[in-house]
Design a protein around this motif. Structure first.
Motif, PDB file in Angstrom:
ATOM      1  N   TYR A 309     -22.014  -3.023  45.265  1.00 25.44           N
ATOM      2  CA  TYR A 309     -22.279  -3.452  46.466  1.00 25.44           C
ATOM      3  C   TYR A 309     -21.207  -4.460  46.978  1.00 25.44           C
ATOM      4  N   TYR A 310     -20.916  -5.413  45.866  1.00 25.57           N
ATOM      5  CA  TYR A 310     -20.069  -6.610  46.170  1.00 25.57           C
ATOM      6  C   TYR A 310     -18.661  -6.236  46.320  1.00 25.57           C
ATOM      7  N   ILE A 311     -18.381  -4.809  46.379  1.00 27.62           N
ATOM      8  CA  ILE A 311     -16.998  -4.262  46.611  1.00 27.62           C
ATOM      9  C   ILE A 311     -17.101  -3.441  47.915  1.00 27.62           C
ATOM     10  N   VAL A 312     -17.921  -2.913  48.074  1.00 26.50           N
ATOM     11  CA  VAL A 312     -18.131  -1.871  49.355  1.00 26.50           C
ATOM     12  C   VAL A 312     -18.428  -2.656  50.366  1.00 26.50           C
ATOM     13  N   ALA A 362     -10.289  -7.971  51.649  1.00 31.40           N
ATOM     14  CA  ALA A 362      -9.045  -7.775  51.895  1.00 31.40           C
ATOM     15  C   ALA A 362      -8.265  -7.606  50.550  1.00 31.40           C
ATOM     16  N   TYR A 363      -8.905  -8.254  49.458  1.00 35.73           N
ATOM     17  CA  TYR A 363      -8.370  -8.239  48.025  1.00 35.73           C
ATOM     18  C   TYR A 363      -8.666  -6.867  47.562  1.00 35.73           C
ATOM     19  N   VAL A 364     -10.140  -6.404  47.425  1.00 35.95           N
ATOM     20  CA  VAL A 364     -10.392  -5.169  46.868  1.00 35.95           C
ATOM     21  C   VAL A 364      -9.710  -4.046  47.458  1.00 35.95           C
ATOM     22  N   LEU A 365      -9.241  -4.060  48.828  1.00 28.08           N
ATOM     23  CA  LEU A 365      -8.583  -3.034  49.513  1.00 28.08           C
ATOM     24  C   LEU A 365      -7.146  -3.083  49.507  1.00 28.08           C
ATOM     25  N   ASP A 371      -7.981   1.865  43.792  1.00 25.54           N
ATOM     26  CA  ASP A 371      -8.569   2.885  42.532  1.00 25.54           C
ATOM     27  C   ASP A 371      -9.465   1.940  41.647  1.00 25.54           C
ATOM     28  N   ALA A 372      -8.838   0.769  41.279  1.00 24.73           N
ATOM     29  CA  ALA A 372      -9.695   0.069  40.310  1.00 24.73           C
ATOM     30  C   ALA A 372     -10.743  -0.605  41.053  1.00 24.73           C
ATOM     31  N   TYR A 373     -11.004  -0.780  42.317  1.00 25.85           N
ATOM     32  CA  TYR A 373     -12.245  -1.362  42.848  1.00 25.85           C
ATOM     33  C   TYR A 373     -12.919  -0.438  43.770  1.00 25.85           C
ATOM     34  N   TYR A 374     -12.448  -0.196  44.984  1.00 23.93           N
ATOM     35  CA  TYR A 374     -13.235   0.590  46.076  1.00 23.93           C
ATOM     36  C   TYR A 374     -13.656   1.725  45.640  1.00 23.93           C
ATOM     37  N   ALA A 375     -12.610   2.769  45.325  1.00 18.82           N
ATOM     38  CA  ALA A 375     -12.621   4.072  44.825  1.00 18.82           C
ATOM     39  C   ALA A 375     -13.823   4.057  43.713  1.00 18.82           C
TER      40      ALA A 375
ATOM     41  N   GLY B  24      -8.259 -23.401  46.470  1.00 18.71           N
ATOM     42  CA  GLY B  24      -8.666 -23.969  45.271  1.00 18.71           C
ATOM     43  C   GLY B  24     -10.067 -23.159  45.121  1.00 18.71           C
ATOM     44  N   ASN B  25     -10.925 -23.362  46.284  1.00 20.31           N
ATOM     45  CA  ASN B  25     -12.375 -23.403  45.840  1.00 20.31           C
ATOM     46  C   ASN B  25     -12.304 -21.685  45.797  1.00 20.31           C
ATOM     47  N   LEU B  26     -11.824 -21.001  46.793  1.00 23.29           N
ATOM     48  CA  LEU B  26     -11.755 -19.464  47.023  1.00 23.29           C
ATOM     49  C   LEU B  26     -11.239 -18.925  45.546  1.00 23.29           C
ATOM     50  N   GLN B  27     -10.201 -19.510  45.126  1.00 18.45           N
ATOM     51  CA  GLN B  27      -9.904 -18.932  43.813  1.00 18.45           C
ATOM     52  C   GLN B  27     -10.860 -18.725  42.745  1.00 18.45           C
ATOM     53  N   LYS B  28     -11.462 -19.920  42.846  1.00 21.06           N
ATOM     54  CA  LYS B  28     -12.576 -20.027  41.564  1.00 21.06           C
ATOM     55  C   LYS B  28     -13.855 -19.027  42.051  1.00 21.06           C
ATOM     56  N   ASP B  29     -14.153 -18.930  43.301  1.00 18.19           N
ATOM     57  CA  ASP B  29     -15.547 -18.099  43.689  1.00 18.19           C
ATOM     58  C   ASP B  29     -15.082 -16.498  43.353  1.00 18.19           C
ATOM     59  N   LEU B  30     -13.615 -16.371  43.751  1.00 19.68           N
ATOM     60  CA  LEU B  30     -13.342 -14.836  43.487  1.00 19.68           C
ATOM     61  C   LEU B  30     -13.384 -14.593  42.086  1.00 19.68           C
ATOM     62  N   GLU B  31     -12.651 -15.377  41.078  1.00 20.16           N
ATOM     63  CA  GLU B  31     -12.722 -15.232  39.767  1.00 20.16           C
ATOM     64  C   GLU B  31     -14.048 -14.770  39.461  1.00 20.16           C
ATOM     65  N   ASN B  32     -14.929 -15.564  39.734  1.00 19.30           N
ATOM     66  CA  ASN B  32     -16.426 -15.751  39.414  1.00 19.30           C
ATOM     67  C   ASN B  32     -17.020 -14.216  40.025  1.00 19.30           C
ATOM     68  N   ILE B  33     -16.828 -13.720  40.992  1.00 17.78           N
ATOM     69  CA  ILE B  33     -17.372 -12.690  41.561  1.00 17.78           C
ATOM     70  C   ILE B  33     -16.621 -11.547  41.101  1.00 17.78           C
ATOM     71  N   LEU B  34     -15.155 -11.452  40.948  1.00 19.42           N
ATOM     72  CA  LEU B  34     -14.692 -10.392  40.351  1.00 19.42           C
ATOM     73  C   LEU B  34     -15.047 -10.310  38.946  1.00 19.42           C
ATOM     74  N   GLY B  35     -15.169 -11.181  38.249  1.00 18.48           N
ATOM     75  CA  GLY B  35     -15.766 -11.180  36.803  1.00 18.48           C
ATOM     76  C   GLY B  35     -17.216 -10.561  36.464  1.00 18.48           C
ATOM     77  N   TYR B  36     -17.885 -10.766  37.630  1.00 21.55           N
ATOM     78  CA  TYR B  36     -19.174 -10.062  37.577  1.00 21.55           C
ATOM     79  C   TYR B  36     -18.910  -8.553  37.889  1.00 21.55           C
ATOM     80  N   ILE B  37     -17.997  -7.995  38.940  1.00 18.96           N
ATOM     81  CA  ILE B  37     -17.632  -6.943  39.203  1.00 18.96           C
ATOM     82  C   ILE B  37     -17.349  -5.789  38.274  1.00 18.96           C
TER      83      ILE B  37
END
Lengths: 478, 95
Positions: A309-312, A362-365, A371-375, B24-37
């Motif tokens: 969900y946090y990608i789509v 914007a990052y995941v797209l 492929d790593a994220y959205y697909a 800086g804040n966004l970098q930290k938040d995105l690291e966190n979220i992407l870590g979870y993903i």
């Protein structure tokens, strides 16, 4: 003497036809309640001044003996992301400040045709992004059961309007739980219809493959009445579908309890809270006693639902929110060239959560990451839908708690985006699969001397909302 | 995993001006979220198709006819207007 807090659409209709209550009196009552309670609760962003006029028209029709339409004289609160022609709409964002809708959303048109009255527009998390209504650019909404707690979100204002007796019913929108979670936190009924059952035309889009409009009400029957008015195929939304007739089965007999819902734990901190687990067990026993067969079922992929969900969702958000650039409507910031106008307008207009999701999307797209994220997320989404398909061959309905815990404290999660995201862990899989679900209030649990509502979620196969209403009515008898 | 330059670039792509602190804040938040993903990497997705529609996957057609909206109300929403037209800054800049 009318007991206003117990009114339903059906009882109001009877009181209207017997001449014991008028639409004008009902509107006056809600406006009085709003004046009394809303300075503290902040459910409404605006109260409309033309509700009286609409009420008088309804009263005139009833007096002249016309058969009242399905929602004749019923006062509604409308979430601030649903367009009403000639009224401001802002999705609780600064970027839409001053914007007036130039057309009715299809759901509004349908409510209007059945005689509904619009009391006002309700507060929400900015662009429906959040689970507490704290992300509104216009202040947080408070939970009427305990004002130190959040009402849930993003449709927090709509849930509080109904729970606080400041409207008879409300519309909200649900992308990952935004109708059901606030309904659960505020002790009211919330329905997320099948994806495509209700037109999204005139709903300010957040994530288009997940968004649905639905009712928040005091009873399951009211949710059913409103759903029957707003559903149906619409030329203005190509994803809307003509609702098929319910399948031959007369009544549901088997209810599945997904075992994963007991073990969903995230980052070691989120799990099913004991008080909620107890109430959930009680709801299972209740259905058993009513003659339902309870089966343990498995949805193995739901463990990954929130991550997918946090990608789509942010991917779709970043595309949908690109239209807010200060060019055609809303607020515009000054800049020395076009690019600067865009960048400054969006800097000033979007709150922190909207910015975060646009950037994440914007990052995941972006090239190389698709492929790593959205697909990958869309493949996992396919697996989640398959899980539901498979289990609905074995059971008529699924039963889960709506939320892992009751309403949390204002400020508790706002500084940690990820812990706020984990709020929706029980509701998000339903949006990914596109199936309908309803949250029905099921008593309260005590916390710090306050009684906090608990919601139980019923989930049905695609287009089987009838099953939700049938079982929901049984559950609310308790 | 994600650098401050990446955040800067994303801000430009998304047309959002970001302050240094926010980067800086966004970098930290995105690291966190992407870590979870990251947990999605555990899933065996071999042979699984991408889900592209929530329900049903067929083309929907309608007649290509103009629809009228309330033009007066639409025009009132323009942030800036000249002679009834929407006014915006030039796309190309003069040197």
């Amino acid at each position: 003497m009318t007991n206003y807090s117990n009114l339903t659409i059906k009882s109001v209709r009877e009181l209207f036809t017997n001449g014991e209550l008028s639409a004008r009196e009902l509107v006056a009552h809600y406006q009085e309640e709003i004046k009394k309670k809303d300075p503290e609760l902040n459910a409404y962003r605006e109260v409309f001044d033309d509700a009286f006029k609409a009420a008088e028209e309804a009263d005139k029709k009833i007096k002249e003996g016309e058969t009242p339409r399905a929602l004749e004289g019923i006062p509604f609160a409308i979430k601030d992301n649903i367009l009403i022609k000639g009224k401001m709409a802002g999705a609780s964002s600064k970027i839409l400040e001053g914007y007036t809708a130039s057309y009715d959303a299809t759901v509004i048109e349908k409510l209007r045709e059945e005689g509904a009255i619009f009391l006002g527009r309700t507060n929400m998390d900015e662009f429906a992004m959040g689970s507490s209504t704290e992300n509104s650019a216009y202040g947080a909404t408070k939970n009427p059961y305990d004002v130190s707690r959040v009402p849930g979100g993003s449709s927090g204002g709509s849930a509080v309007a109904v729970a606080g007796d400041m409207a008879l019913a409300a519309l909200g929108s649900d992308t990952g739980g935004s109708i059901r979670q606030p309904a659960a936190f505020c002790g009211v009924v919330g329905l997320k219809p099948t994806y495509g059952a209700v037109s999204r035309s005139g709903l300010i889009a957040m994530a288009s493959s997940l968004d649905q409009v639905g009712p928040i009400t005091k009873s399951v029957r009211d949710a059913e009445i409103i759903f029957d008015v707003i559903r149906g195929r619409d030329d203005l939304d190509s994803t809307s579908l003509e609702a098929k007739l319910p399948s031959g089965r007369s009544a549901s007999k088997t209810i599945g309890v997904p075992r994963e819902y007991f073990s969903l734990k995230e980052m070691g901190k989120e799990g099913l809270e004991e008080g909620i687990a107890k109430k959930f067990q009680e709801s299972i026993e209740f259905f058993k006693a009513k003659g339902f067969e309870i089966k343990e079922v498995s949805l193995p992929s739901v463990d990954y639902a929130l991550a997918a969900y946090y990608i789509v969702m942010p991917a779709e958000v970043s595309a949908n929110l690109s239209r807010f650039d200060g060019i055609r409507y809303g607020s515009r910031a000054e800049g020395k060239n076009l690019l600067e106008v865009y960048a400054k307008t969006r800097e000033k207009g979007f709150g922190p959560e909207a910015r975060r999701r646009v950037i994440l999307g914007a990052y995941v797209l972006s090239a190389g990451y698709y492929d790593a994220y959205y697909a990958r997320a869309q493949k996992v989404r396919y697996m989640i839908r398959k899980d539901f398909e498979n289990e609905f061959k074995n059971v008529d309905l699924l039963l889960t708690p709506t939320t892992p815990h009751p309403a949390f404290k204002i400020g508790e999660k706002v500084s940690d985006p990820l812990s706020m995201y984990l709020e929706d862990i029980y509701t998000v899989p339903i949006n990914l699969a596109g199936v309908p679900a309803i949250s029905v209030p099921f008593g309260t649990i005590e916390k710090e001397g306050k009684n906090l509502p608990v919601g139980i979620q019923l989930i049905a196969p695609w287009h089987e909302e009838r099953r939700l209403f049938e079982a929901g009515k049984i559950l609310e008898e308790k | 995993m994600i650098s401050k330059d990446d955040i800067k670039k994303l801000g430009e792509l998304a047309r959002i001006h970001l302050t240094e602190k926010e980067e800086g804040n966004l970098q930290k938040d995105l690291e966190n979220i992407l870590g979870y993903i990251e947990k999605l990497k555990e899933v065996d997705i071999s042979g699984v198709p991408e889900m592209t529609h929530a329900v049903g996957e067929k083309n929907i057609f309608r007649k290509d006819e103009a629809r009228t909206r309330d033009f007066v109300l639409l025009k009132e929403q323009f942030p800036e207007e000249e002679k009834g037209f929407l006014k915006v800054k030039g796309v190309f800049e003069r040197e």
